[in-house]
Write a protein that holds these residues in place. Sequence first.
Motif, PDB file in Angstrom:
ATOM      1  N   VAL A  17     -23.201-105.552  24.662  1.00  0.00           N
ATOM      2  CA  VAL A  17     -22.275-105.077  25.693  1.00  0.00           C
ATOM      3  C   VAL A  17     -22.984-104.983  27.046  1.00  0.00           C
ATOM      4  CG1 VAL A  17     -20.840-103.126  26.405  1.00  0.00           C
ATOM      5  CG2 VAL A  17     -20.861-103.861  24.026  1.00  0.00           C
ATOM      6  N   ILE A  18     -24.207-104.511  27.057  1.00  0.00           N
ATOM      7  CA  ILE A  18     -24.980-104.410  28.298  1.00  0.00           C
ATOM      8  C   ILE A  18     -25.271-105.798  28.857  1.00  0.00           C
ATOM      9  CG2 ILE A  18     -27.175-103.656  29.300  1.00  0.00           C
ATOM     10  CD1 ILE A  18     -25.315-101.374  28.626  1.00  0.00           C
ATOM     11  N   GLU A  19     -25.659-106.739  27.996  1.00  0.00           N
ATOM     12  CA  GLU A  19     -25.925-108.105  28.460  1.00  0.00           C
ATOM     13  C   GLU A  19     -24.662-108.753  29.009  1.00  0.00           C
ATOM     14  OE1 GLU A  19     -27.632-110.090  25.149  1.00  0.00           O
ATOM     15  OE2 GLU A  19     -29.588-109.139  25.393  1.00  0.00           O
ATOM     16  N   LEU A  20     -23.539-108.527  28.368  1.00  0.00           N
ATOM     17  CA  LEU A  20     -22.271-109.060  28.862  1.00  0.00           C
ATOM     18  C   LEU A  20     -21.922-108.457  30.212  1.00  0.00           C
ATOM     19  CD1 LEU A  20     -19.734-110.800  28.255  1.00  0.00           C
ATOM     20  CD2 LEU A  20     -18.713-108.719  27.357  1.00  0.00           C
ATOM     21  N   ALA A  21     -22.122-107.165  30.365  1.00  0.00           N
ATOM     22  CA  ALA A  21     -21.817-106.498  31.629  1.00  0.00           C
ATOM     23  C   ALA A  21     -22.701-107.010  32.766  1.00  0.00           C
ATOM     24  CB  ALA A  21     -21.977-104.994  31.482  1.00  0.00           C
ATOM     25  N   LEU A  22     -23.918-107.428  32.457  1.00  0.00           N
ATOM     26  CA  LEU A  22     -24.819-107.939  33.483  1.00  0.00           C
ATOM     27  C   LEU A  22     -24.537-109.405  33.848  1.00  0.00           C
ATOM     28  CD1 LEU A  22     -28.192-106.354  32.345  1.00  0.00           C
ATOM     29  CD2 LEU A  22     -26.786-105.696  34.294  1.00  0.00           C
ATOM     30  N   LEU A  26     -21.586-112.736  37.304  1.00  0.00           N
ATOM     31  CA  LEU A  26     -22.164-113.972  37.805  1.00  0.00           C
ATOM     32  C   LEU A  26     -21.460-115.190  37.218  1.00  0.00           C
ATOM     33  CD1 LEU A  26     -24.344-115.320  39.496  1.00  0.00           C
ATOM     34  CD2 LEU A  26     -25.843-115.200  37.505  1.00  0.00           C
ATOM     35  N   LEU A  27     -21.146-115.144  35.962  1.00  0.00           N
ATOM     36  CA  LEU A  27     -20.437-116.244  35.320  1.00  0.00           C
ATOM     37  C   LEU A  27     -19.038-116.426  35.926  1.00  0.00           C
ATOM     38  CD1 LEU A  27     -20.424-118.371  33.047  1.00  0.00           C
ATOM     39  CD2 LEU A  27     -19.433-116.616  31.575  1.00  0.00           C
ATOM     40  N   LEU A  28     -18.348-115.332  36.195  1.00  0.00           N
ATOM     41  CA  LEU A  28     -17.015-115.419  36.797  1.00  0.00           C
ATOM     42  C   LEU A  28     -17.068-115.982  38.217  1.00  0.00           C
ATOM     43  CD1 LEU A  28     -15.303-112.147  35.539  1.00  0.00           C
ATOM     44  CD2 LEU A  28     -14.862-114.494  34.819  1.00  0.00           C
ATOM     45  N   VAL A  29     -18.080-115.606  39.005  1.00  0.00           N
ATOM     46  CA  VAL A  29     -18.219-116.149  40.353  1.00  0.00           C
ATOM     47  C   VAL A  29     -18.444-117.656  40.288  1.00  0.00           C
ATOM     48  CG1 VAL A  29     -19.737-116.203  42.385  1.00  0.00           C
ATOM     49  CG2 VAL A  29     -18.965-114.024  41.465  1.00  0.00           C
ATOM     50  N   GLY A  33     -15.774-120.248  41.641  1.00  0.00           N
ATOM     51  CA  GLY A  33     -16.276-121.144  42.679  1.00  0.00           C
ATOM     52  C   GLY A  33     -15.950-122.592  42.359  1.00  0.00           C
ATOM     53  N   ILE A  34     -16.060-122.974  41.102  1.00  0.00           N
ATOM     54  CA  ILE A  34     -15.706-124.329  40.686  1.00  0.00           C
ATOM     55  C   ILE A  34     -14.209-124.569  40.887  1.00  0.00           C
ATOM     56  CG2 ILE A  34     -15.515-125.836  38.669  1.00  0.00           C
ATOM     57  CD1 ILE A  34     -18.176-124.585  37.707  1.00  0.00           C
ATOM     58  N   ILE A  35     -13.400-123.584  40.554  1.00  0.00           N
ATOM     59  CA  ILE A  35     -11.947-123.717  40.739  1.00  0.00           C
ATOM     60  C   ILE A  35     -11.607-123.831  42.222  1.00  0.00           C
ATOM     61  CG2 ILE A  35      -9.746-122.496  40.483  1.00  0.00           C
ATOM     62  CD1 ILE A  35     -10.891-121.360  37.834  1.00  0.00           C
TER      63      ILE A  35
END
Length: 159
Positions: A17-22, A26-29, A33-35
Motif C-alpha cells: 500500500v505504501i509503495e502504491l501510494a508513492l 507519478l504513474l498517473l501523471v 501526459g501521454i493522453i
Amino acid sequence: MAALTTARRSTERGQAVIELALTLPLLLVVVFGIIDFGFMFQRYEAVTNAAREGARIGVLRDYTATEPQNRALDYLVSSGLNGPIRACGTGTIVKNSRCAQMTTSTVTVAGSTPVKTVDQVTMIVEYDHQYQFVGPIMGLFGSNLASIRLRSASSMRRE
C-alpha cells in the motif's frame, strides 16, 4: 520453517500500500501526459490539414480572398476545435480561438535562365490548445503550462 515465513510476512504488512501510494501519482501523471500529447497531436494534424485546405482553395481562380480563410476555419470547426476568441495579426479572419491568414507573394527562382517568377499563396492557421490534464496538475506545482499555440503554414504555387 513454516513458522519463520509467517513471522516475516506479518512484519511487512502494508508495504504494498505504501509503495502504491508513492508510485501511483507519478504513474498517473505519465499516463495523463501521454493522453494530453495525443489530443495535442490530433489537433495539430487538424491545423495542418486546415492550412493545406485553405491554400488549395487560395490558388484557384474563382474564389475571393476571404473564402480560403473561411474554408480553413470551417475545416477546424468540422474537426471539433472550439475555444475563446483571441486576436490575431492584421488581415486575418478570427473565429473563436482559431485564426487564418492568407498572403500572396511572388518568388523569384534564381539560377535559371531566363529568371522565373512564381506566384504563391501561403496560408497560416493558428489554434490555442488547452491542456486538459497536465496543465492543471502542473499548475499545482507553480508551472504555467496551461496552453500552447499550434501553428501551421502551407504554401502552394498559383498556376
